[in-house]
Design an enzyme around this catalytic site. Structure first.
Site, PDB file in Angstrom:
ATOM      1  CB  CYS A 152     -42.146  10.960  89.326  1.00  0.00           C
ATOM      2  SG  CYS A 152     -43.018  10.740  90.723  1.00  0.00           S
ATOM      3  CB  SER A 153     -41.211   5.985  92.115  1.00  0.00           C
ATOM      4  OG  SER A 153     -41.768   5.022  91.073  1.00  0.00           O
ATOM      5  CB  CYS A 154     -39.699   4.398  87.006  1.00  0.00           C
ATOM      6  SG  CYS A 154     -40.375   2.996  87.820  1.00  0.00           S
TER       7      CYS A 154
END
Lengths: 208, 121
Positions: free
Chosen positions: A109-111
């Protein structure tokens, strides 16, 4: 504390750290159940996030010069509309055509460019989705209710820390002369990931 | 998706035209959902929560009743304070966990999922 901008490691903002600390503590004490928490967020996620990406797509459909700038340098073209942010940087736009359908996978999700696309769906982060999307994109699309002609190629893009993708869905038939505002209503989050097509104008009437 | 009536009664909750909550970042949705779970788990009742949040919002100079920037920052402050009052989460515990998450993030190559490894309790 030093605040370097070294890109070898991840960084969480102070507020993200506070939220993670709370989640860890409440989970350990048994008050919060992470899968149930994800489910609860999923319930409300359709309302999450600005529909920034939809505005980008609607403008690209309407304005050929903007379209050219977006395909050439999506990061700058998206920033033109005032949408920037840590997660929205380094964007690449990939466009669906009659010959090619694009679909984005990412387990991290950080990307995920949430400033552009809104919150990622929970299933999107799951390992099975990612591996199946790579192995059998047509099957995954069918599960989402999208059936493409056999001659349409499906290209699968894997987001990385450096590059995040925005899918430009095909402009639906019957929308000639529509304003950008009206067009943006047809652009769903999933259509910008490539797991759906843009809505048909008749879908909009049904919802109204 | 419409919220339960109790939750709708939250002071100045940003809602869209369909009565669903509006978030501007993933963490806002997360802290919102955690608050609902903590309430369901019986840590506090919704009136206590509304009071805690109201007190926090009242600290802001902005007194009109329209949309409020930083609404969920106030929400997070109020949630932390109420959990401390209920002796569920102490400031020290939370600070230690924050540090642990910060270290985990810094030890994680960019683009990898960040995981917290607890070294015993």
């Amino acid at each position: 504390m030093s605040h370097d901008h070294d890109h070898d490691h991840s960084e969480l903002s102070d507020i993200e750290l506070r939220v993670r600390a709370l989640e860890t503590l409440l989970t350990e004490k048994g008050y919060v159940d992470p899968p149930a928490l994800d489910e609860l967020i999923e319930t409300y996620e359709t309302k999450i996030g600005p529909k920034n990406g939809a505005r980008v797509v609607a403008k690209a459909w309407s304005d050929p010069e903007y379209h050219a700038r977006l395909m050439n340098d999506a990061t700058s073209a998206i920033a033109e509309l005032g949408f920037t942010g840590r997660q929205g940087e380094h964007m690449v736009a990939v466009e669906n055509t009659p010959d090619t359908h694009n679909m984005v996978v990412c387990t991290l999700c950080s990307c995920y460019p949430w400033t552009v696309l809104g919150l990622p769906p929970v299933w999107y982060k799951s390992a099975p989705y990612r591996s199946r999307a790579v192995r059998d994109p047509r099957g995954v699309l069918a599960e989402f209710g999208v059936t493409l002609p056999d001659e349409t190629d499906i290209r699968v893009w894997d987001s990385t820390a450096e590059v995040r993708y925005l899918v430009i869905p095909r402009r639906p038939e019957g929308t000639a002369g529509w304003s950008e505002d009206r067009l943006a209503d047809l652009v769903t989050r999933n259509s910008m990931i490539g797991t759906a097509l843009a809505l048909d104008p008749s879908d909009l009437e049904d919802a109204a | 998706m419409t919220l339960p009536d109790t939750v709708q009664a939250t002071p100045r909750l940003p809602l869209d035209q369909d009565g669903g909550p509006v978030f501007n970042a993933p963490w806002e949705a997360r802290v919102f959902a955690m608050t609902l779970q903590a309430y369901d788990a019986g840590i506090f009742n919704w009136r206590e929560w509304a009071e805690a949040l109201g007190a926090e919002l009242a600290k802001d100079d902005d007194n009109d009743n329209g949309e409020m920037p930083g609404y969920y920052n106030h929400w997070l402050n109020a949630f932390e304070r109420l959990l401390a009052d209920k002796r569920v989460a102490g400031a020290k515990q939370l600070e230690d966990l924050k540090q642990a998450w910060n270290q985990a993030a810094r030890a994680t190559p960019h683009g990898q999922p960040i995981e917290l490894k607890r070294s015993g309790n």
